[in-house]
Design an enzyme around this catalytic site. Sequence first.
Site, short mmCIF file in Angstrom:
data_model
loop_
_atom_site.label_atom_id
_atom_site.label_comp_id
_atom_site.label_asym_id
_atom_site.label_seq_id
_atom_site.Cartn_x
_atom_site.Cartn_y
_atom_site.Cartn_z
N HIS A 287 44.88 23.85 39.12
CA HIS A 287 45.88 24.62 38.39
C HIS A 287 46.60 23.71 37.40
CE1 HIS A 287 44.94 27.63 41.28
NE2 HIS A 287 45.40 26.91 42.29
N LYS B 21 32.62 33.47 37.86
CA LYS B 21 33.62 33.69 36.82
C LYS B 21 33.50 32.64 35.72
CE LYS B 21 37.01 35.83 39.94
NZ LYS B 21 38.39 35.78 40.47
N GLN C 24 38.29 24.30 41.69
CA GLN C 24 39.32 24.68 40.74
C GLN C 24 40.50 23.73 40.78
OE1 GLN C 24 42.06 27.95 42.71
NE2 GLN C 24 39.92 28.51 43.06
N HIS D 210 40.45 21.53 44.25
CA HIS D 210 40.37 22.09 45.58
C HIS D 210 39.50 23.34 45.58
CE1 HIS D 210 43.78 24.15 43.64
NE2 HIS D 210 43.48 25.20 44.40
N GLU E 72 51.02 25.05 44.68
CA GLU E 72 50.88 26.05 45.74
C GLU E 72 50.80 25.39 47.11
OE1 GLU E 72 47.33 28.03 44.42
OE2 GLU E 72 46.02 26.78 45.64
N SER F 224 36.21 29.08 44.20
CA SER F 224 35.70 28.16 43.19
C SER F 224 36.26 26.76 43.33
CB SER F 224 36.02 28.70 41.79
OG SER F 224 37.42 28.88 41.65
N LYS G 77 51.28 26.16 38.45
CA LYS G 77 50.99 26.85 39.69
C LYS G 77 50.82 25.87 40.86
CE LYS G 77 47.84 30.28 41.69
NZ LYS G 77 46.46 30.78 41.67
N ARG H 285 38.40 26.75 36.45
CA ARG H 285 37.26 26.71 37.36
C ARG H 285 36.09 25.94 36.76
NH1 ARG H 285 39.22 32.00 37.26
NH2 ARG H 285 40.06 32.76 39.25
#
Length: 450
Positions: free
Chosen positions: A122, A308, A120, A283, A147, A118, A145, A302
């Site tokens: 964080h 979703k 998205q 991203h 990453e 997706s 989050k 998302r």
Amino acid sequence: MAMEEGGGGGGAHGGMIRLQCQVQHYEWGRIGEESEVGRLHALMTGSAVDADVPYAELWMGTHASGPSTVLRRGGAGQILLKDWLQRHPEALGDRVLERWNGDLPFLFKVLSVAKALSIQAHPDKKLAEYLHGKNPQVYKDANHKPELALALTRFGALCGFVTSQELQAALESVPELRDALGPLVVESVIRSGCGQSAKDVLRRAFTCLMTLDESVVTHTLSNLIDRLKRKSKAAGGLSPKEELVVSLEKQYPGDVGVLSAFFLNYTNLEAGQAVFLDANEPHAYLYGECVECMATSDNVVRAGLTPKFRDTQTLCSMLSYNQGPPQILDGCYVNPFTRRYSPPSDEFEVDHICVPVGGTAKISSPCGPSIFLVYRGMGVLSRVGKEDEANSIIAGLVRGNIFMLVAGTELEVSAVMDVEESYGDGEHPVQDALQLYRAGVSSRLLHQAV
């Protein structure tokens, strides 16, 4: 040779415990034996790969959505890693124990991506706490989050917003996008400069795109794809971004996330390259396989390329709207065998350890616990400085093993020949080096007071 938790009081054998880890079968994952996640999980568990099932992510850590378990010696049953750490808080080390309330601060993964994830971002810590309190069914924890994705194969992603100049060029060359956004938005982008004003313009333009009426999105994509199909047959063909748009539309027909690709950097990582994604940066991973490490969280906001739940207003309001290509990390060698990827996050760093057959390297976890994945080859894990080889060996290592070293542990890992997996002309077999990936808290913590 099996790696198992020590008996008796339940402590780690030589500072090491073996882990059993879970997979996630998200629909974007690679199917069956095509998935590195599936292959690794089969080696770890001794079970067959289901040929018709997507194997998307292998999780190594304590997060409740996919918790790892400790394998205990003598078949004494399993215990969740989180529970084991609560019983043995010394395994975390003083720095981790105090700062992260007795839990593992990072989540380590392997991803096998067959189709785009997706669009998205964080949340940062403050927003994560708010979202978790408001909608805990969707946002299942209160942590941020950040990453890092480290490519195992060629790996494609959309990462961050393109520059103002690139976005202006996209609007000039994509009439369907211009028509969808409308003249006022397009004119503001064309006239935008840099600094805060450019961010405000970008925020309005991206929000306008992501909140378009579904009928407008469908009409826009239909016209766009028809034109790109005609262009693909002409001299010069399609640009890489246009080819990506056609591919995304096949995966997610009628989805506004396809159009968002024009706003985002299309990045291709080669194996061994990494990208860090901080909070509030848009991203979408597109294809390939990677190891990924992050703060212990599963919070994802998302707004496209997904079946979703979409939280479009939250995504559009939370983004930093920084522009420009992402920084590609090549890692730095900290010794002849270890290349380290150190993002600006205290929760984690990632090492790629590559030991040639016949070689020996030291591995350690000085700041806190570390999780290791044996990715290739075969080896032996031993105590440091023990002359009696038989008594120094802690465990054998084979592809698919996952283990944790407790804080303050230093061991030696030696690469040996695996005859069954060697290849060559028979008389001169060739063997891949022993390769491990390690996730642990940032070594910067060594320089911070407890």
